[in-house]
Design a protein around this motif. Structure first.
Motif, PDB file in Angstrom:
ATOM      1  N   ALA A   1       0.829  -1.213   0.000  1.00 21.30           N
ATOM      2  CA  ALA A   1       0.000   0.000   0.000  1.00 21.30           C
ATOM      3  C   ALA A   1       0.864   1.264   0.000  1.00 21.30           C
ATOM      4  O   ALA A   1       0.359   2.356   0.251  1.00 21.30           O
ATOM      5  CB  ALA A   1      -0.920   0.001   1.211  1.00 21.30           C
ATOM      6  N   ASP A   2       2.161   1.102  -0.287  1.00 20.04           N
ATOM      7  CA  ASP A   2       3.108   2.226  -0.351  1.00 20.04           C
ATOM      8  C   ASP A   2       3.293   2.923   0.990  1.00 20.04           C
ATOM      9  O   ASP A   2       3.566   4.125   1.052  1.00 20.04           O
ATOM     10  CB  ASP A   2       2.694   3.239  -1.419  1.00 20.04           C
ATOM     11  N   VAL A   3       3.139   2.167   2.071  1.00 17.24           N
ATOM     12  CA  VAL A   3       3.426   2.665   3.413  1.00 17.24           C
ATOM     13  C   VAL A   3       4.785   2.118   3.837  1.00 17.24           C
ATOM     14  O   VAL A   3       5.112   0.958   3.569  1.00 17.24           O
ATOM     15  CB  VAL A   3       2.342   2.218   4.415  1.00 17.24           C
ATOM     16  N   ILE A   4       5.599   2.950   4.498  1.00 15.17           N
ATOM     17  CA  ILE A   4       6.920   2.515   4.963  1.00 15.17           C
ATOM     18  C   ILE A   4       6.825   2.130   6.440  1.00 15.17           C
ATOM     19  O   ILE A   4       6.656   2.999   7.305  1.00 15.17           O
ATOM     20  CB  ILE A   4       7.962   3.633   4.781  1.00 15.17           C
ATOM     21  N   PRO A   5       6.907   0.837   6.768  1.00 17.81           N
ATOM     22  CA  PRO A   5       6.904   0.428   8.173  1.00 17.81           C
ATOM     23  C   PRO A   5       8.191   0.883   8.861  1.00 17.81           C
ATOM     24  O   PRO A   5       9.283   0.778   8.290  1.00 17.81           O
ATOM     25  CB  PRO A   5       6.837  -1.103   8.101  1.00 17.81           C
ATOM     26  N   VAL A   6       8.040   1.391  10.086  1.00 14.92           N
ATOM     27  CA  VAL A   6       9.198   1.812  10.891  1.00 14.92           C
ATOM     28  C   VAL A   6       9.123   1.028  12.199  1.00 14.92           C
ATOM     29  O   VAL A   6       8.261   1.284  13.040  1.00 14.92           O
ATOM     30  CB  VAL A   6       9.180   3.326  11.159  1.00 14.92           C
ATOM     31  N   ILE A   7      10.022   0.062  12.354  1.00 20.34           N
ATOM     32  CA  ILE A   7       9.932  -0.895  13.453  1.00 20.34           C
ATOM     33  C   ILE A   7      10.920  -0.548  14.560  1.00 20.34           C
ATOM     34  O   ILE A   7      12.126  -0.454  14.335  1.00 20.34           O
ATOM     35  CB  ILE A   7      10.212  -2.328  12.952  1.00 20.34           C
ATOM     36  N   ALA A   8      10.402  -0.364  15.775  1.00 20.72           N
ATOM     37  CA  ALA A   8      11.236  -0.234  16.969  1.00 20.72           C
ATOM     38  C   ALA A   8      11.333  -1.609  17.624  1.00 20.72           C
ATOM     39  O   ALA A   8      10.334  -2.330  17.698  1.00 20.72           O
ATOM     40  CB  ALA A   8      10.631   0.780  17.933  1.00 20.72           C
ATOM     41  N   PRO A   9      12.508  -1.989  18.124  1.00 17.08           N
ATOM     42  CA  PRO A   9      12.706  -3.368  18.600  1.00 17.08           C
ATOM     43  C   PRO A   9      12.200  -3.629  20.015  1.00 17.08           C
ATOM     44  O   PRO A   9      12.892  -4.237  20.828  1.00 17.08           O
ATOM     45  CB  PRO A   9      14.223  -3.528  18.512  1.00 17.08           C
ATOM     46  N   ILE A  10      10.999  -3.159  20.310  1.00 14.09           N
ATOM     47  CA  ILE A  10      10.304  -3.557  21.541  1.00 14.09           C
ATOM     48  C   ILE A  10       9.179  -4.487  21.108  1.00 14.09           C
ATOM     49  O   ILE A  10       8.215  -4.059  20.463  1.00 14.09           O
ATOM     50  CB  ILE A  10       9.734  -2.350  22.305  1.00 14.09           C
ATOM     51  N   ALA A  11       9.314  -5.759  21.443  1.00 19.34           N
ATOM     52  CA  ALA A  11       8.395  -6.786  20.960  1.00 19.34           C
ATOM     53  C   ALA A  11       7.406  -7.191  22.046  1.00 19.34           C
ATOM     54  O   ALA A  11       7.509  -6.776  23.208  1.00 19.34           O
ATOM     55  CB  ALA A  11       9.195  -8.007  20.499  1.00 19.34           C
ATOM     56  N   ARG A  12       6.451  -8.011  21.647  1.00 19.07           N
ATOM     57  CA  ARG A  12       5.485  -8.603  22.574  1.00 19.07           C
ATOM     58  C   ARG A  12       5.740 -10.104  22.670  1.00 19.07           C
ATOM     59  O   ARG A  12       6.155 -10.745  21.695  1.00 19.07           O
ATOM     60  CB  ARG A  12       4.058  -8.375  22.063  1.00 19.07           C
ATOM     61  N   ASP A  13       5.485 -10.663  23.856  1.00 20.50           N
ATOM     62  CA  ASP A  13       5.540 -12.115  23.988  1.00 20.50           C
ATOM     63  C   ASP A  13       4.128 -12.691  23.900  1.00 20.50           C
ATOM     64  O   ASP A  13       3.153 -11.949  23.696  1.00 20.50           O
ATOM     65  CB  ASP A  13       6.246 -12.528  25.278  1.00 20.50           C
ATOM     66  N   LYS A  14       4.007 -13.996  24.035  1.00 20.58           N
ATOM     67  CA  LYS A  14       2.708 -14.645  23.866  1.00 20.58           C
ATOM     68  C   LYS A  14       1.688 -14.190  24.901  1.00 20.58           C
ATOM     69  O   LYS A  14       0.479 -14.233  24.649  1.00 20.58           O
ATOM     70  CB  LYS A  14       2.879 -16.168  23.940  1.00 20.58           C
ATOM     71  N   ALA A  15       2.168 -13.756  26.063  1.00 22.18           N
ATOM     72  CA  ALA A  15       1.258 -13.308  27.122  1.00 22.18           C
ATOM     73  C   ALA A  15       0.961 -11.816  27.038  1.00 22.18           C
ATOM     74  O   ALA A  15       0.241 -11.279  27.877  1.00 22.18           O
ATOM     75  CB  ALA A  15       1.858 -13.634  28.487  1.00 22.18           C
ATOM     76  N   GLY A  16       1.520 -11.153  26.027  1.00 21.01           N
ATOM     77  CA  GLY A  16       1.294  -9.725  25.869  1.00 21.01           C
ATOM     78  C   GLY A  16       2.321  -8.855  26.558  1.00 21.01           C
ATOM     79  O   GLY A  16       2.231  -7.625  26.515  1.00 21.01           O
ATOM     80  N   GLY A  17       3.309  -9.480  27.223  1.00 27.84           N
ATOM     81  CA  GLY A  17       4.368  -8.718  27.867  1.00 27.84           C
ATOM     82  C   GLY A  17       5.321  -8.106  26.860  1.00 27.84           C
ATOM     83  O   GLY A  17       5.334  -8.468  25.679  1.00 27.84           O
ATOM     84  N   LYS A  18       6.135  -7.168  27.336  1.00 29.58           N
ATOM     85  CA  LYS A  18       7.052  -6.441  26.463  1.00 29.58           C
ATOM     86  C   LYS A  18       8.488  -6.913  26.682  1.00 29.58           C
ATOM     87  O   LYS A  18       8.898  -7.161  27.820  1.00 29.58           O
ATOM     88  CB  LYS A  18       6.953  -4.938  26.732  1.00 29.58           C
ATOM     89  N   LEU A  19       9.240  -6.998  25.579  1.00 34.98           N
ATOM     90  CA  LEU A  19      10.626  -7.437  25.648  1.00 34.98           C
ATOM     91  C   LEU A  19      11.482  -6.564  24.736  1.00 34.98           C
ATOM     92  O   LEU A  19      11.074  -6.223  23.623  1.00 34.98           O
ATOM     93  CB  LEU A  19      10.756  -8.905  25.214  1.00 34.98           C
ATOM     94  N   ASN A  20      12.663  -6.222  25.214  1.00 36.74           N
ATOM     95  CA  ASN A  20      13.622  -5.458  24.414  1.00 36.74           C
ATOM     96  C   ASN A  20      14.465  -6.452  23.605  1.00 36.74           C
ATOM     97  O   ASN A  20      15.063  -7.364  24.166  1.00 36.74           O
ATOM     98  CB  ASN A  20      14.512  -4.623  25.339  1.00 36.74           C
ATOM     99  N   VAL A  21      14.523  -6.266  22.293  1.00 32.21           N
ATOM    100  CA  VAL A  21      15.199  -7.220  21.403  1.00 32.21           C
ATOM    101  C   VAL A  21      16.297  -6.498  20.630  1.00 32.21           C
ATOM    102  O   VAL A  21      16.155  -5.323  20.274  1.00 32.21           O
ATOM    103  CB  VAL A  21      14.196  -7.859  20.419  1.00 32.21           C
ATOM    104  N   ASN A  22      17.385  -7.193  20.371  1.00 35.61           N
ATOM    105  CA  ASN A  22      18.466  -6.617  19.582  1.00 35.61           C
ATOM    106  C   ASN A  22      17.959  -6.233  18.197  1.00 35.61           C
ATOM    107  O   ASN A  22      17.357  -7.042  17.495  1.00 35.61           O
ATOM    108  CB  ASN A  22      19.611  -7.635  19.466  1.00 35.61           C
TER     109      ASN A  22
END
Length: 295
Positions: free
Chosen positions: A172-193
């Motif tokens: 759709a010509d949108v540029i995704p900008v990803i920050a490396p803070i992810a979610r786990d299966k329980a919805g918690g947050k994790l800092n990823v390299n």
């Protein structure tokens, strides 16, 4: 004066002719660009890199940006009176550190990059723990010398990528900008390299290229400053790791490249974003400017 202007015009025209072949070749192809290192602390350098990515989008490529921000996190921790602690090169991340990392990555850096893209009249979308999340992870435990696992807090390793979301956005010509803070299966947050995230994203979307942009010229094959390799295979890089030529900060980049290549990405590139138009020179010229990695 006229002669000088004419020569400058001829040089520019020659560059356009050389780029034309690559523009046609890569039109419609996805490219993952990871931005990190000291580039993140230099607004002019960062803007120059983002402008190059926007050019790629304007000539038909489908870029996805992944960014880091380790130095910004460390600075914010110092302001909060916290001292960064590292275990085997990984930042120990407790709840306060995670909150700081999330704010720096998602609210400061990610929004800044989005605004730079909007300045070029293109559409970005930030993807991270505070918006639609494209990266999912599980807790990372390091191996201790006694065989026990070492807990380093809210640090994750990539477990899955929402490639359907990423593909839908780029189409759709949108540029995704990803920050490396992810979610786990329980919805918690994790800092990823961020390097690891970029490699997994490139593999998941079957990108044409992965470009890792930081403050290093590429991979050296010896300790000599000018011994820069333009083209390396996975086997050649593994030998450089075994002999201790590749160490420390370069290891996550080569590991990211291997992840991408194993997922079907044709080439990975490590380039210095402090060099003007480094990304365009690597993609749209015959000679390139950094290190190209293939299987």
């Amino acid at each position: 004066m006229t002669e000088a202007v004419s020569q400058e015009a001829i040089t520019k025209a020659a560059a356009l002719v050389e780029a034309q072949e690559y523009i046609h070749q890569f039109a419609g192809k996805t490219i993952v660009v990871k931005v990190g290192g000291s580039i993140m602390d230099q607004p002019e350098d960062l803007r120059a890199v983002i402008n190059d990515v926007c050019f790629m989008a304007s000539v038909g490529m489908r870029p996805i940006i992944v960014h880091g921000g380790g130095k910004g996190i460390t600075a914010a921790m110092q302001q909060a009176g916290l001292e960064a602690q590292f275990v085997q090169g990984r930042r120990y991340t407790d709840e306060r550190t995670l909150a700081i990392a999330e704010h720096v990555l998602t609210q400061d850096i990610n929004i800044e990059i989005q605004n730079m893209i909007r300045d070029r009249n293109l559409d970005p979308m930030g993807l991270h723990s505070l918006s639609s999340c494209a990266v999912f992870a599980k807790r990372l435990f390091l191996d201790g010398e006694d065989g026990r696992k070492i807990d380093i807090g809210f640090v994750g390793e990539v477990e899955g990528i929402n490639n359907e979301l990423l593909n839908a956005l780029t189409q759709a010509d949108v540029i995704p900008v990803i920050a490396p803070i992810a979610r786990d299966k329980a919805g918690g947050k994790l800092n990823v390299n961020a390097d690891s995230v970029a490699g997994h994203v490139a593999a998941a979307v079957h990108a044409e290229k992965l470009i890792l942009i930081s403050d290093t010229h590429g991979i050296r094959t010896s300790d000599a400053e000018d011994d820069l390799a333009r083209h390396l295979t996975k086997t050649e890089i593994e030998k450089l790791v075994d002999t201790g030529i590749i160490t420390q900060g370069m290891l996550p980049k080569v590991e990211s490249s291997f992840i991408a290549l194993a997922g079907g990405v044709r080439k990975a590139h490590i380039i210095d974003g402090r060099i003007k138009h480094a990304a365009l020179l690597e993609v749209y010229t015959d000679t390139g400017i950094g290190t190209e990695i293939v299987l």
